[in-house]
Write a protein that holds these residues in place. Structure first.
Motif, short mmCIF file in Angstrom:
data_model
loop_
_atom_site.label_atom_id
_atom_site.label_comp_id
_atom_site.label_asym_id
_atom_site.label_seq_id
_atom_site.Cartn_x
_atom_site.Cartn_y
_atom_site.Cartn_z
N GLY A 111 7.15 2.63 -4.19
CA GLY A 111 5.75 3.07 -4.13
C GLY A 111 5.50 4.01 -2.96
N ASN A 112 6.13 3.73 -1.83
CA ASN A 112 5.98 4.61 -0.67
C ASN A 112 6.41 6.03 -1.00
N LEU A 113 7.60 6.15 -1.58
CA LEU A 113 8.12 7.48 -1.89
C LEU A 113 7.32 8.14 -3.00
N TYR A 167 -0.61 -4.77 -10.58
CA TYR A 167 -1.25 -5.72 -9.68
C TYR A 167 -0.38 -5.99 -8.46
N ILE A 168 0.89 -6.24 -8.68
CA ILE A 168 1.78 -6.49 -7.55
C ILE A 168 1.90 -5.28 -6.65
N GLU A 169 2.01 -4.14 -7.26
CA GLU A 169 2.08 -2.90 -6.46
C GLU A 169 0.83 -2.76 -5.59
N GLY A 170 -0.31 -3.09 -6.16
CA GLY A 170 -1.55 -3.03 -5.39
C GLY A 170 -1.59 -4.05 -4.27
N ILE A 171 -1.13 -5.23 -4.54
CA ILE A 171 -1.08 -6.26 -3.50
C ILE A 171 -0.24 -5.77 -2.32
N VAL A 172 0.90 -5.20 -2.63
CA VAL A 172 1.81 -4.78 -1.57
C VAL A 172 1.20 -3.67 -0.72
N ILE A 173 0.46 -2.78 -1.36
CA ILE A 173 -0.10 -1.69 -0.57
C ILE A 173 -1.28 -2.20 0.28
N LEU A 174 -1.98 -3.18 -0.22
CA LEU A 174 -3.03 -3.80 0.60
C LEU A 174 -2.40 -4.55 1.78
N ALA A 175 -1.32 -5.23 1.51
CA ALA A 175 -0.61 -5.96 2.56
C ALA A 175 -0.08 -5.00 3.63
N LYS A 176 0.42 -3.87 3.19
CA LYS A 176 0.91 -2.87 4.14
C LYS A 176 -0.23 -2.34 5.00
N TYR B 110 -7.05 7.25 0.06
CA TYR B 110 -6.82 6.29 1.14
C TYR B 110 -5.42 5.68 1.03
N GLY B 111 -5.10 5.25 -0.16
CA GLY B 111 -3.80 4.63 -0.38
C GLY B 111 -2.65 5.56 -0.04
N SER B 115 -0.01 4.51 2.71
CA SER B 115 1.41 4.42 2.37
C SER B 115 2.27 5.25 3.30
N GLU B 116 1.82 6.46 3.53
CA GLU B 116 2.64 7.39 4.30
C GLU B 116 2.64 7.06 5.79
N LEU B 117 1.50 6.61 6.32
CA LEU B 117 1.35 6.59 7.77
C LEU B 117 1.14 5.23 8.40
#
Lengths: 196, 196
Positions: A111-113, A167-176, B110-111, B115-117
């Motif tokens: 997801g980051n990339l 949903y999981i992808e969204g959870i992880v980005i919120l966690a990040k 925002y995401g 993600s990037e920073l």
DNA sequence: CTTGACCTTGACTTATCGGTCAACTAACAT
DNA sequence: ATGTTAGTTGACCGATAAGTCAAGGTCAAG
């Protein structure tokens, strides 16, 4: 055959950890080489470009993700629906440990990339897209088994699998964003609401 | 008072569109200045750093997002639960139009930055975290109204709001990876499964 | 023990990066 | 009209970016 070398592997490993901890753009070829103990000329002996290196990194991520998370999680030693919980737990443990090691929750490697590069590098976008589809396939097969076992009555398995993944992808980005692995624990239970 | 200028606004607008279409790292201060018709010296008259500029861009995003999407969506002219559908539809229309204009689905403003920073710039991470909490607050208030109106019986409104937000964030990143706004349409209906 | 493929090296190119600065100009308030 | 302040300019900084290349070194197979 000429001589052999593990330089390629060292470059891959260095790139993987550096890019995951920071970002594609923030990590230079130079820094990757320094961490790998390799000169830049060697780098370009193994990889035609930084973008190609990143494609190889994605493949390495994917192999490890299957070995350490997907296959153990979706092994059929327990009922299908419980495997999703096991999957979420393995993902949680990964991020928890990752934060202990580095002090940061770094998010989803794919997801980051995808977030950073999708609009700029179509090769990378398509690679991530493919990996996503493979993960969703795991979900789909497992959901089908759950349905056949009478654990759920799911009509649109295809779309539901994609919803679960999103949903999981969204959870992880919120966690990040909150830099807090507990977000995973907090939001994981609602996963099952997405399955009718 | 000295002379006045709209250069700051032009810089903000340029940065907003360029960074959204590409990424923080890929867009240089130089390019932002060129698009804004301003010299680099002027840039640093208004913003102490690229990071600070980005914080201002995030604030501008947020103001526009409230005006054009959140407030219209959650206006109380229709029943609470229907407002979520209206919200999702406005988000869909935004990405659809954005793709018509630029050829790409650029994801969540925002995401993308989170993600990037997030692992590199704590100011930006915390800014995005705060914006996320504000969006979730909209969800929460609306969910409360839905609950009071008897449209749903939701016990854990706080966590459910966060789950709803995570789901949408995940949908958008999947849509970006597939470069296809229809993903939003496909996965939006499952949103309501997350509400008991 | 030589051949040839594989690997390594370091110097190099061209370009750009974020950021600085002193000098300058234009507009506003008095 | 003039001083003050806000805004503008372009040259400049050191650092680093991705990528190139010719040359030399090293290993395994024949």
């Amino acid at each position: 055959m000429g001589r052999t070398s593990d330089a390629k592997e060292r470059i891959l490993d260095s790139a993987q950890s550096l890019i995951y901890a920071r970002s594609y753009a923030d990590v230079g070829v130079q820094e990757i080489c320094e961490k790998a103990g390799v000169k830049k000329g060697s780098f370009y002996h193994f990889f035609p470009s930084k973008s190609d290196l990143t494609l190889a990194v994605l493949e390495q991520y994917w192999a490890q993700f299957q070995t350490h998370i997907l296959n153990p999680a979706f092994n059929n030693d327990i009922p299908p629906l419980k495997r999703f919980a096991r999957f979420q737990n393995l993902v949680f443990e990964f991020h928890k440990q990752s934060k202990v090691d580095t002090g940061k929750l770094c998010g989803c490697p794919y997801g980051n990339l995808a977030s950073e590069l999708s609009t700029q590098d179509d090769h990378i976008r398509l690679k991530v897209k493919h990996i996503f589809s493979e993960i969703i396939l795991y979900f789909k097969n497992n959901l089908k088994q759950a349905s056949e076992a009478g654990e759920c009555d799911c009509v649109d398995i295809d779309t539901t699998s994609r919803a679960l993944f999103a949903y999981i992808e969204g959870i992880v980005i919120l966690a990040k964003t909150e830099n807090d692995p507990n977000v995973l624990k907090e939001l994981s239970p609602h996963f099952y609401n997405l399955i009718h």
